[in-house]
Design a protein around this motif. Structure first.
Motif, PDB file in Angstrom:
ATOM      1  N   VAL B  41     -46.497  21.852  46.223  1.00  0.00           N
ATOM      2  CA  VAL B  41     -45.373  22.357  47.000  1.00  0.00           C
ATOM      3  C   VAL B  41     -45.117  21.466  48.213  1.00  0.00           C
ATOM      4  O   VAL B  41     -44.351  21.800  49.094  1.00  0.00           O
ATOM      5  N   ARG B  43     -43.519  19.159  50.559  1.00  0.00           N
ATOM      6  CA  ARG B  43     -42.156  18.642  50.689  1.00  0.00           C
ATOM      7  C   ARG B  43     -42.084  17.541  51.735  1.00  0.00           C
ATOM      8  O   ARG B  43     -41.275  16.644  51.648  1.00  0.00           O
ATOM      9  N   ARG B  63     -38.271  27.901  57.283  1.00  0.00           N
ATOM     10  CA  ARG B  63     -38.383  27.782  55.828  1.00  0.00           C
ATOM     11  C   ARG B  63     -39.666  27.083  55.390  1.00  0.00           C
ATOM     12  O   ARG B  63     -39.784  26.661  54.239  1.00  0.00           O
ATOM     13  N   ILE B  64     -40.621  26.943  56.298  1.00  0.00           N
ATOM     14  CA  ILE B  64     -41.942  26.470  55.893  1.00  0.00           C
ATOM     15  C   ILE B  64     -42.462  27.417  54.835  1.00  0.00           C
ATOM     16  O   ILE B  64     -43.048  27.030  53.845  1.00  0.00           O
ATOM     17  N   CYS B  65     -42.201  28.696  55.054  1.00  0.00           N
ATOM     18  CA  CYS B  65     -42.679  29.704  54.118  1.00  0.00           C
ATOM     19  C   CYS B  65     -41.756  30.902  54.170  1.00  0.00           C
ATOM     20  O   CYS B  65     -41.316  31.307  55.235  1.00  0.00           O
ATOM     21  N   GLY B  66     -41.460  31.465  53.015  1.00  0.00           N
ATOM     22  CA  GLY B  66     -40.540  32.591  52.953  1.00  0.00           C
ATOM     23  C   GLY B  66     -41.193  33.926  53.253  1.00  0.00           C
ATOM     24  O   GLY B  66     -40.516  34.926  53.393  1.00  0.00           O
ATOM     25  N   LEU B 110     -46.825  43.120  50.425  1.00  0.00           N
ATOM     26  CA  LEU B 110     -46.629  42.160  49.339  1.00  0.00           C
ATOM     27  C   LEU B 110     -47.975  41.739  48.770  1.00  0.00           C
ATOM     28  O   LEU B 110     -48.199  41.754  47.561  1.00  0.00           O
ATOM     29  N   TRP B 129     -44.736  47.634  46.489  1.00  0.00           N
ATOM     30  CA  TRP B 129     -43.450  46.919  46.609  1.00  0.00           C
ATOM     31  C   TRP B 129     -42.297  47.886  46.842  1.00  0.00           C
ATOM     32  O   TRP B 129     -41.281  47.510  47.420  1.00  0.00           O
ATOM     33  N   VAL B 147     -35.633  38.029  53.599  1.00  0.00           N
ATOM     34  CA  VAL B 147     -36.892  37.295  53.745  1.00  0.00           C
ATOM     35  C   VAL B 147     -36.782  36.131  54.722  1.00  0.00           C
ATOM     36  O   VAL B 147     -37.749  35.783  55.384  1.00  0.00           O
ATOM     37  N   ILE B 148     -35.632  35.498  54.789  1.00  0.00           N
ATOM     38  CA  ILE B 148     -35.407  34.462  55.794  1.00  0.00           C
ATOM     39  C   ILE B 148     -34.442  35.060  56.814  1.00  0.00           C
ATOM     40  O   ILE B 148     -33.310  35.377  56.479  1.00  0.00           O
TER      41      ILE B 148
ATOM     42  N   SER C  17     -40.974  25.487  46.200  1.00  0.00           N
ATOM     43  CA  SER C  17     -40.216  26.498  46.930  1.00  0.00           C
ATOM     44  C   SER C  17     -41.003  26.989  48.130  1.00  0.00           C
ATOM     45  O   SER C  17     -42.206  26.824  48.205  1.00  0.00           O
ATOM     46  N   CYS C  18     -40.303  27.628  49.067  1.00  0.00           N
ATOM     47  CA  CYS C  18     -40.971  28.143  50.265  1.00  0.00           C
ATOM     48  C   CYS C  18     -41.498  29.544  50.033  1.00  0.00           C
ATOM     49  O   CYS C  18     -41.943  30.191  50.976  1.00  0.00           O
ATOM     50  N   ASN C  19     -41.416  30.097  48.823  1.00  0.00           N
ATOM     51  CA  ASN C  19     -41.842  31.465  48.513  1.00  0.00           C
ATOM     52  C   ASN C  19     -40.745  32.473  48.700  1.00  0.00           C
ATOM     53  O   ASN C  19     -40.866  33.587  48.211  1.00  0.00           O
ATOM     54  N   GLY C  20     -39.722  32.150  49.467  1.00  0.00           N
ATOM     55  CA  GLY C  20     -38.656  33.106  49.744  1.00  0.00           C
ATOM     56  C   GLY C  20     -38.030  33.587  48.452  1.00  0.00           C
ATOM     57  O   GLY C  20     -37.926  34.790  48.200  1.00  0.00           O
ATOM     58  N   ILE C  23     -40.588  35.556  46.039  1.00  0.00           N
ATOM     59  CA  ILE C  23     -40.869  36.968  46.270  1.00  0.00           C
ATOM     60  C   ILE C  23     -39.638  37.792  45.953  1.00  0.00           C
ATOM     61  O   ILE C  23     -39.759  38.956  45.602  1.00  0.00           O
ATOM     62  N   GLU C  24     -38.453  37.190  46.013  1.00  0.00           N
ATOM     63  CA  GLU C  24     -37.262  37.938  45.615  1.00  0.00           C
ATOM     64  C   GLU C  24     -37.235  38.124  44.096  1.00  0.00           C
ATOM     65  O   GLU C  24     -36.772  39.144  43.607  1.00  0.00           O
ATOM     66  N   CYS C 115     -30.161  31.192  50.040  1.00  0.00           N
ATOM     67  CA  CYS C 115     -31.414  30.810  50.692  1.00  0.00           C
ATOM     68  C   CYS C 115     -31.827  31.964  51.588  1.00  0.00           C
ATOM     69  O   CYS C 115     -31.290  32.128  52.652  1.00  0.00           O
ATOM     70  N   ALA C 116     -32.718  32.819  51.161  1.00  0.00           N
ATOM     71  CA  ALA C 116     -33.241  32.908  49.818  1.00  0.00           C
ATOM     72  C   ALA C 116     -32.228  33.646  48.927  1.00  0.00           C
ATOM     73  O   ALA C 116     -31.459  34.452  49.418  1.00  0.00           O
ATOM     74  N   ARG C 118     -30.546  36.321  46.792  1.00  0.00           N
ATOM     75  CA  ARG C 118     -30.755  37.773  46.843  1.00  0.00           C
ATOM     76  C   ARG C 118     -31.102  38.300  45.461  1.00  0.00           C
ATOM     77  O   ARG C 118     -30.666  37.747  44.456  1.00  0.00           O
ATOM     78  N   PRO C 119     -31.866  39.398  45.389  1.00  0.00           N
ATOM     79  CA  PRO C 119     -32.211  39.959  44.074  1.00  0.00           C
ATOM     80  C   PRO C 119     -30.980  40.242  43.217  1.00  0.00           C
ATOM     81  O   PRO C 119     -31.000  40.007  42.014  1.00  0.00           O
TER      82      PRO C 119
END
Lengths: 120, 359, 164
Positions: B41, B43, B63-66, B110, B129, B147-148, C17-20, C23-24, C115-116, C118-119
Motif C-alpha cells: 500500500v 504510495r 487520506r493517509i488512512c480512511g 470496526l 457494524w 469516513v473522510i 487504498s487508504c482503507n476509506g 471499509i465502505e 473519495c471515499a 459512498r455505500p
C-alpha cells in the motif's frame, strides 16, 4: 504543549546515546530522516513519561550509520526504511531486508528529485 | 528435528481487508519464525509536500488512512499550529476532541466486527457494524463525510455544530452505551471466546516496552502509554484514565478496546457539557518556519507527525510514524511460538492498519 | 436474468487504498446496507468470484497480485474500480510509487467515483456490473490473460542525483 529540543550529536555517539537511553528506561519512539540540500538529518527520538528526547545527526549520502538494533530490537523497521527510501547504508541491522522492505518504482525515492510526466 | 516449511500469509487473505504479507516458518503446526513484508500500500505521499502547499496538504494527511482519517488531519494541523504559534479558538479544540473520540468509537467497533469475523463469530460482526452506523450518521451530519471528514484546517475547524445537535448526540450516545454493554457481554464473557483468546499471543510488559508497542497493544500488557494524557486538544480539561489490562494476551487487548469505547463516550459527554461558545476558526497568514513532533493518540496508539518547514508555502518534510508501524516488531514477537490456526486472531488482535503504516 | 446474476460472488482486493473505500465496501455487507439481500456474497477465493472489486491504485508491489487475481478468476468476469484512486489515482496520482488507475493494468468495466465512495454508489456500481456480467455470459466473452504490459505504458519518470 511541551517544548521540544533536538540535541545535535556525532555519528559516533549514536550507539552510546541509545545505550544511555535504554539504561534510563526510555522507549524508542521514532527514527526519522530528512533531506536538506545535499545532506541528510537523522533524528532519534526517545520517550520516557511522555517526555521526548531527540538527538540529531547529519550525514552525507555515502556515509554509513551504525544500527541501534542491538540495543532496541524493534529499530529494524526504521533502519530498513531509511535504507530503502534514502539510500543511506545502515551497518549491522538485526533483520536486514537488504532493500526489499519497500518495493518502490524509483530506487531511494527520497534522495532524488522526481518529475513525473503529466505533472501540472 | 522436524522439517521446516514456509507458509505465505497474505497479501490477499480472506481474513484481512488489507494486504499484509507474512512468511511464516513452521515446524509442524508451530510458528518458529516470521518475516513481515510490507509495501503493498506504499504510495509515497510524504513526498507530496513538495507539490502541495501546507494548507492544502491537510487533505492528503487525512487520506493517509480512511479509518484514522480525522485524527491524522488533527495531528498534522496541530503540528503546524505549534510551529506557527497559533492559539486556536477553544470551541474548535473541543470540537476536534469530540470528533476524534467519535473516530475512536467507529474504529473500535470496526475492529470488533473484523475481529469477531476472523473467529467466525458472524453475529457480533454484524451487530458491531450496525452500531457503528449510528456513529457514522452523527459524523456525517456534523462534518459532511462518513469516513473522510475533511473538517480540520490550519487555524480551527470548517464547521460548527449547533447546540441542539450536540444535545441530540448526547441522547444517541446514551442509547449506544446501553447497546454496547449488551454486545460486550456477549463478546467478552462468552466461554468459547475466552477459549480462543486467553493465553494466546502473550506479550510481557517488558517486551512491549522495549519493542516500542503503543496503544491497546501496550495497554493490554500493563503499560499506561496514552498520549491523550499530554493534554492536546481539550484533553487537558477533561477527566479520564487510560484503560490498562495486565493479561498481555489477545483477550487483554480486546478488553482494553472494549472498555475504551466507554471512556470515549464519557469524554464526549464531558466535552459536550463543557464546550464554550465562540468562533471555530481564525485567519492564518504566513508559513511555518521550524520543526515539531506532533503527537496524538489514535485508536491504534500513538501517532507522530514530524513537520519541518522553512518559511515557505511548501514544507521541507512531513514524516508520519503510525502506531501499526511501530507495532510490527511486537507482532513478530507475538507470532513466534503460536499455532498456525491462531495466526489470524493474533494479527487482528493488534488491530493492524496497513494503509497507515505504509503511507 | 439467470442464476449467475441473481447471486454474484465478489472478491475484494485493497490495492494501495487508504482503507476509506474498503471499509465502505464492508459496510455494504452489514445490516445497514446489506447487499446479501441481492445474493451478493463476499468471497476470499478468486476462483469462486464473478466480480472483482478493486480499491486504490496500482503501485510497484501490488501489480503482480492484481494480475494474478484477475487471471485466476473464471469467465465471465467483471471488474469494478471503486473510489477515485482506483479510477485514476486520485489525490495520490503524483506520488512516486503510484502508477495510476487500475485500468492501466487490467480491463475495467465499471468505475465508481468518490473519495471515499459512498455505500450507495458502490451498490449502484455492482448492480451495473451485474448487467455487464450477464451480457458477457450470453456473448460468451473470453477475457484476455493479463501480463504486465502495463509496465510499457507506465509514465516515464526521471530521477536526478541521489544514490544508485
Amino acid at each position: 504543549m511541551e517544548p521540544q529540543t533536538i540535541v545535535p550529536i556525532t555519528v559516533g555517539e549514536v550507539v552510546q546515546k541509545a545505550e544511555q537511553a535504554k539504561k534510563d528506561g526510555c522507549r524508542l519512539v521514532l527514527i526519522s530522516c530528512t533531506k536538506i540540500d545535499e545532506t541528510f538529518e537523522i533524528i532519534y527520538t526517545y520517550e520516557k513519561d511522555l517526555k521526548l528526547t531527540n538527538y540529531r545527526i547529519t550525514v552525507k549520502q555515502d556515509d554509513e550509520i551504525p544500527s541501534i538494533s542491538g540495543i532496541y530490537w524493534g529499530s529494524f523497521v526504521y533502519e530498513n526504511e531509511i535504507h530503502d527510501l534514502y539510500g543511506i547504508h545502515v551497518k549491522g541491522i538485526n533483520i536486514d531486508f537488504k532493500g526489499t522492505f519497500y518495493k518502490t518504482a524509483i530506487k531511494h525515492p527520497f534522495s532524488v528529485t522526481i518529475t513525473k510526466e503529466g505533472d501540472a | 528435528m522436524t522439517k521446516q516449511i514456509t507458509v505465505p500469509f497474505g497479501p490477499q487473505h480472506p481474513v484481512l481487508p488489507e494486504p499484509l504479507h507474512l512468511d511464516l516458518v513452521l515446524e509442524d503446526e508451530k510458528v518458529v519464525d516470521v518475516i513481515p513484508t510490507i509495501g503493498y500500500v506504499h504510495r509515497g505521499l510524504e513526498k507530496l509536500v513538495e507539490k502541495r502547499e501546507y494548507t492544502e496538504y491537510v487533505f492528503i494527511a487525512e487520506r493517509i488512512c480512511g479509518i484514522c482519517s480525522f485524527i491524522h488531519s488533527q495531528t498534522y494541523v496541530q503540528g503546524i499550529e505549534q510551529i506557527m504559534g497559533l492559539e486556536i479558538p477553544e470551541r474548535a479544540e473541543y470540537l476536534r476532541t469530540i470528533w476524534g473520540e467519535y473516530s475512536r468509537l467507529h474504529s473500535h467497533l470496526l475492529w470488533l466486527g473484523l475481529f469477531a469475523d476472523s473467529m467466525g463469530f458472524e453475529s457480533v460482526f454484524m451487530n458491531a457494524w450496525r452500531l457503528r452506523e449510528h456513529i457514522l450518521d452523527d459524523l456525517e451530519s456534523t462534518t459532511g463525510g462518513r469516513v473522510i471528514q475533511g473538517v480540520c484546517k490550519v487555524g480551527g475547524v470548517r464547521k460548527d455544530v449547533a447546540p441542539e445537535k450536540l444535545d441530540e448526540m448526547l441522547k444517541g450516545l446514551k442509547n449506544l452505551e446501553h447497546e454496547l454493554n449488551e454486545l460486550n457481554n456477549v463478546f467478552l464473557f462468552d466461554q468459547s471466546m475466552k477459549h480462543r483468546l486467553k493465553g494466546i499471543g502473550k506479550l510481557s510488559s517488558e517486551d512491549a516496552y522495549q519493542l516500542g508497542a503503543v496503544g491497546p497493544t501496550a495497554r493490554g500488557s500493563g503499560l499506561a502509554i496514552d498520549i491523550r494524557e499530554t493534554g492536546y486538544g481539550a484533553f487537558g480539561k477533561i477527566n479520564f484514565r487510560p484503560v490498562v489490562e495486565h493479561g498481555g494476551d489477545s483477550y487483554a487487548r480486546c478488553a482494553v478496546r472494549a472498555k475504551e469505547m466507554f471512556t470515549s463516550i464519557d469524554i464526549i459527554e464531558q466535552c459536550i457539557k463543557k464546550i464554550p461558545d465562540g468562533p471555530v476558526d481564525m485567519k492564518v497568514t504566513g508559513a511555518p518556519d521550524g520543526e515539531y513532533f506532533s503527537r496524538t493518540e489514535q485508536p491504534r496508539g500513538e501517532v507522530i507527525h514530524y513537520i519541518k518547514g522553512n518559511g515557505k508555502k511548501n514544507l521541507v518534510r512531513h514524516r508520519v510514524r503510525t502506531p501499526t508501524f511501530t507495532n510490527i516488531p511486537p507482532l513478530v514477537t507475538l507470532l513466534k511460538g503460536c499455532e498456525l490456526a491462531d495466526v489470524p486472531v493474533i494479527v487482528l488482535s493488534i488491530d493492524p492498519c496497513i494503509g497507515c503504516a505504509e503511507r | 436474468m439467470t442464476y449467475l446474476a441473481k447471486s454474484p460472488w465478489i472478491i475484494h482486493y485493497d490495492a494501495s487504498s487508504c482503507n476509506g473505500c474498503d471499509i465502505e465496501i464492508l459496510a455494504c455487507l452489514t445490516p445497514m446496507y446489506d447487499v446479501e439481500r441481492f445474493g451478493i456474497i463476499n468471497t476470499g477465493n478468486p476462483k469462486h468470484a464473478d466480480i472483482f472489486v478493486v480499491t486504490g491504485s496500482i503501485n510497484e508491489a501490488n501489480r503482480e497480485v492484481i494480475q494474478n487475481i484477475y487471471n485466476q478468476m473464471p469467465d465471465p468476469k467483471v471488474v469494478v474500480a471503486v473510489g477515485i484512486c482506483a479510477c485514476s489515482g486520485g489525490v495520490f496520482r503524483e506520488c512516486y510509487n503510484v502508477a495510476g488507475g487500475i485500468d492501466k493494468l487490467i480491463p475495467v468495466d465499471v468505475y465508481v467515483p468518490g473519495c471515499a465512495a459512498r455505500p450507495e454508489s458502490i451498490i449502484d456500481g455492482i448492480v451495473t456490473a451485474l448487467g455487464i456480467l450477464e451480457e458477457k455470459r450470453t456473448k460468451n466473452v473470453h477475457s484476455p490473460q493479463v501480463t504486465d504490459n502495463g509496465r510499457a505504458e507506465h509514465p516515464k519518470r526521471h530521477a536526478k542525483g541521489g544514490a544508485e
